[in-house]
Scaffold this motif. Structure first.
Motif, PDB file in Angstrom:
ATOM      1  N   LEU A 186       0.833  -1.202   0.000  1.00  0.00           N
ATOM      2  CA  LEU A 186       0.000   0.000   0.000  1.00  0.00           C
ATOM      3  C   LEU A 186       0.869   1.253   0.000  1.00  0.00           C
ATOM      4  CD1 LEU A 186      -2.988   0.869   0.140  1.00  0.00           C
ATOM      5  CD2 LEU A 186      -2.766   0.888   2.634  1.00  0.00           C
ATOM      6  N   GLY A 187       1.893   1.256   0.838  1.00  0.00           N
ATOM      7  CA  GLY A 187       2.789   2.403   0.868  1.00  0.00           C
ATOM      8  C   GLY A 187       3.567   2.570  -0.423  1.00  0.00           C
ATOM      9  N   ASN A 188       3.986   1.459  -1.009  1.00  0.00           N
ATOM     10  CA  ASN A 188       4.737   1.512  -2.262  1.00  0.00           C
ATOM     11  C   ASN A 188       3.908   2.073  -3.405  1.00  0.00           C
ATOM     12  OD1 ASN A 188       5.070  -0.533  -4.918  1.00  0.00           O
ATOM     13  ND2 ASN A 188       6.949   0.501  -4.288  1.00  0.00           N
ATOM     14  N   ILE A 189       2.622   1.741  -3.458  1.00  0.00           N
ATOM     15  CA  ILE A 189       1.737   2.258  -4.511  1.00  0.00           C
ATOM     16  C   ILE A 189       1.658   3.781  -4.434  1.00  0.00           C
ATOM     17  CG2 ILE A 189      -0.687   2.376  -5.230  1.00  0.00           C
ATOM     18  CD1 ILE A 189      -0.844  -0.656  -4.552  1.00  0.00           C
ATOM     19  N   LEU A 230       6.852  13.513   0.861  1.00  0.00           N
ATOM     20  CA  LEU A 230       5.976  13.836   1.980  1.00  0.00           C
ATOM     21  C   LEU A 230       6.410  13.135   3.262  1.00  0.00           C
ATOM     22  CD1 LEU A 230       2.503  13.592   0.189  1.00  0.00           C
ATOM     23  CD2 LEU A 230       3.699  15.673   0.868  1.00  0.00           C
ATOM     24  N   LEU A 231       7.025  11.961   3.130  1.00  0.00           N
ATOM     25  CA  LEU A 231       7.483  11.204   4.283  1.00  0.00           C
ATOM     26  C   LEU A 231       8.978  11.407   4.484  1.00  0.00           C
ATOM     27  CD1 LEU A 231       5.646   7.779   3.759  1.00  0.00           C
ATOM     28  CD2 LEU A 231       4.909   9.722   5.147  1.00  0.00           C
ATOM     29  N   THR A 232       9.394  11.514   5.721  1.00  0.00           N
ATOM     30  CA  THR A 232      10.809  11.753   6.026  1.00  0.00           C
ATOM     31  C   THR A 232      11.691  10.636   5.494  1.00  0.00           C
ATOM     32  OG1 THR A 232      10.163  12.936   8.032  1.00  0.00           O
ATOM     33  CG2 THR A 232      12.459  12.224   7.864  1.00  0.00           C
ATOM     34  N   GLY A 263      -2.970   3.380   9.901  1.00  0.00           N
ATOM     35  CA  GLY A 263      -3.631   4.667   9.736  1.00  0.00           C
ATOM     36  C   GLY A 263      -2.740   5.696   9.061  1.00  0.00           C
ATOM     37  N   ALA A 264      -1.450   5.708   9.425  1.00  0.00           N
ATOM     38  CA  ALA A 264      -0.529   6.673   8.831  1.00  0.00           C
ATOM     39  C   ALA A 264      -0.291   6.371   7.347  1.00  0.00           C
ATOM     40  CB  ALA A 264       0.797   6.665   9.593  1.00  0.00           C
ATOM     41  N   VAL A 265      -0.183   5.086   6.990  1.00  0.00           N
ATOM     42  CA  VAL A 265       0.017   4.730   5.586  1.00  0.00           C
ATOM     43  C   VAL A 265      -1.219   5.085   4.769  1.00  0.00           C
ATOM     44  CG1 VAL A 265       0.405   2.828   3.970  1.00  0.00           C
ATOM     45  CG2 VAL A 265       1.727   2.942   6.078  1.00  0.00           C
TER      46      VAL A 265
END
Length: 397
Positions: A58-61, A86-88, A113-115
């Motif tokens: 999900l994060g990779n997409i 957007l992400l550090t 939730g964060a992802v």
């Protein structure tokens, strides 16, 4: 055909906006199926080549869309992004070129939730930027690429649900049209194989097009059916090593397989596990979850062969009304190699790492997004893999 299902290769801004929204809804529905079974927790996901932790996927997409669209990277090279993310630590966590498959279980990923919030923020910004783009190929290419990537991930996520024995979202197709028809003879001739780069979005392994000669051949009009493959199984096809290549025999000895993946004998009939349910196999349905070795062994048993990818493309482009495809991906006789004059596209990790290690699959499966389906598209997979929705059709000179 609805706008979101029309080919993404020439998709305009309106179609892309609708399709990106629809694709994300599907992605989240698939993720929720994993989450319902506890697999949103990375540590619970089996460490197997057939699976990727759904939270990482999900994060990779989202990261992929951010990288090519919002950060305006001209390629997937880690130094190519124009803007910060957007992400550090987004690149360290979700860049597939930096995080090999085996490492995806060991990352300190953000919470679910964060992802999901990251996915939502990226998509909002992508759609806002898209609303201001010129409706020309050069401007829309990153959006088409991000959509293609998410659609490819969708099929992988669905295959993962099947692998784990989990239910699919109610809206997702889980079956396909019949196989097992007659054969068609083609006269052969010169084929302009591949896709011109100037025709909107294309996958890099389809280019550049080149002329090749295809000798006369005869090919099945549909993929091999469950009933046809069951005849091979019932005739001792998995026990008779004369039908198996050296690599196929080695694989068979390791697996101790006597029928296709998920098949179960129930008296005189065959049943199969389908997304967590055991169902009776439909005799005329196209057989699926075969690897290359199983497809080759069936061909040897019946006295035919797999088509080359040139023969397959020739038949698919012929317009012959009896040539049906799109039920399952189809193994071909062709190793996955670059076309003459190949140049890697912006997504450098898509094709190049798999050349000479994978085999070409042609067509599409019932699980493939209709936006992706094209007779020019080259699927590819490692010969031993059978977790995908792949079958075969046979061919002869």
């Amino acid at each position: 055909m609805t706008l979101i299902n029309a080919s993404l290769r020439q998709a305009g801004a309106q179609q892309l906006a609708q399709s990106l929204l629809a694709a994300r809804q599907t992605t989240l529905a698939l993720f929720d199926c994993y989450a319902a079974a506890g697999y949103d927790v990375v540590a619970r996901v089996p460490r197997q080549i057939e699976l990727t932790p759904p939270l990482w996927q999900l994060g990779n997409i989202a990261w992929f869309a951010e990288w090519f669209i919002l950060r305006e990277a001209p390629s997937s090279h880690p130094a190519d992004a124009v803007y910060n993310g957007l992400l550090t630590r987004g690149d360290d966590l979700f860049d597939a070129s930096l995080v090999p498959h085996r490492a995806r279980w060991s990352l300190d990923l953000p919470s679910v939730g964060a992802v999901k919030m990251y996915c939502h923020e990226v998509l909002d910004r992508v759609l806002d930027k898209l609303s201001r783009e010129a409706n020309i190929d050069s401007a829309l290419l990153p959006y088409r690429l991000a959509l293609a990537h998410e659609d490819l991930c969708r099929e992988q996520m669905l295959a993962g649900l099947q692998w784990l024995g989990l239910a699919a979202p109610p809206s997702m197709p889980t079956g396909h049209a019949p196989g097992g028809g007659g054969q068609i003879a083609f006269p052969g001739g010169t084929l302009q194989q591949g896709s011109p780069r100037q025709t909107g979005f294309v996958f890099d392994n389809e280019t550049p097009p080149y002329a090749c000669y295809v000798a006369p051949f005869a090919i099945d009009s549909t993929p091999v059916s469950n009933a046809q493959f069951a005849d091979f199984v019932d005739d001792g096809g998995y026990q008779n090593r004369q039908f198996w290549s050296g690599a196929g025999s080695a694989w068979l000895m390791q697996q101790e397989r006597s029928s296709p993946l998920y098949w179960q004998r129930d008296g005189a009939q065959w049943r199969s596990q389908r997304f967590g349910q055991v169902v009776t196999l439909a005799p005329q349905e196209a057989v699926r979850h075969l690897n290359l070795y199983e497809a080759q062994a069936y061909c040897a048993w019946i006295g035919r062969r797999l088509a080359t990818e040139s023969e397959w493309e020739y038949a698919a482009l012929s317009g012959h009304p009896l040539f049906q495809w799109g039920q399952v991906w189809e193994w071909t006789a062709t190793p996955f190699e670059p076309y003459p004059g190949f140049e890697a596209g912006a997504w450098r990790g898509y094709s190049t790492p798999h050349f000479l290690e994978a085999q070409v699959l042609r067509g599409a499966s019932f699980a493939t997004s209709l936006r992706l389906v094209s007779p020019r598209m080259r699927g590819f997979q490692a010969p031993q893999r059978c977790d995908g929705f792949a079958g075969l059709r046979t061919c002869a000179w």
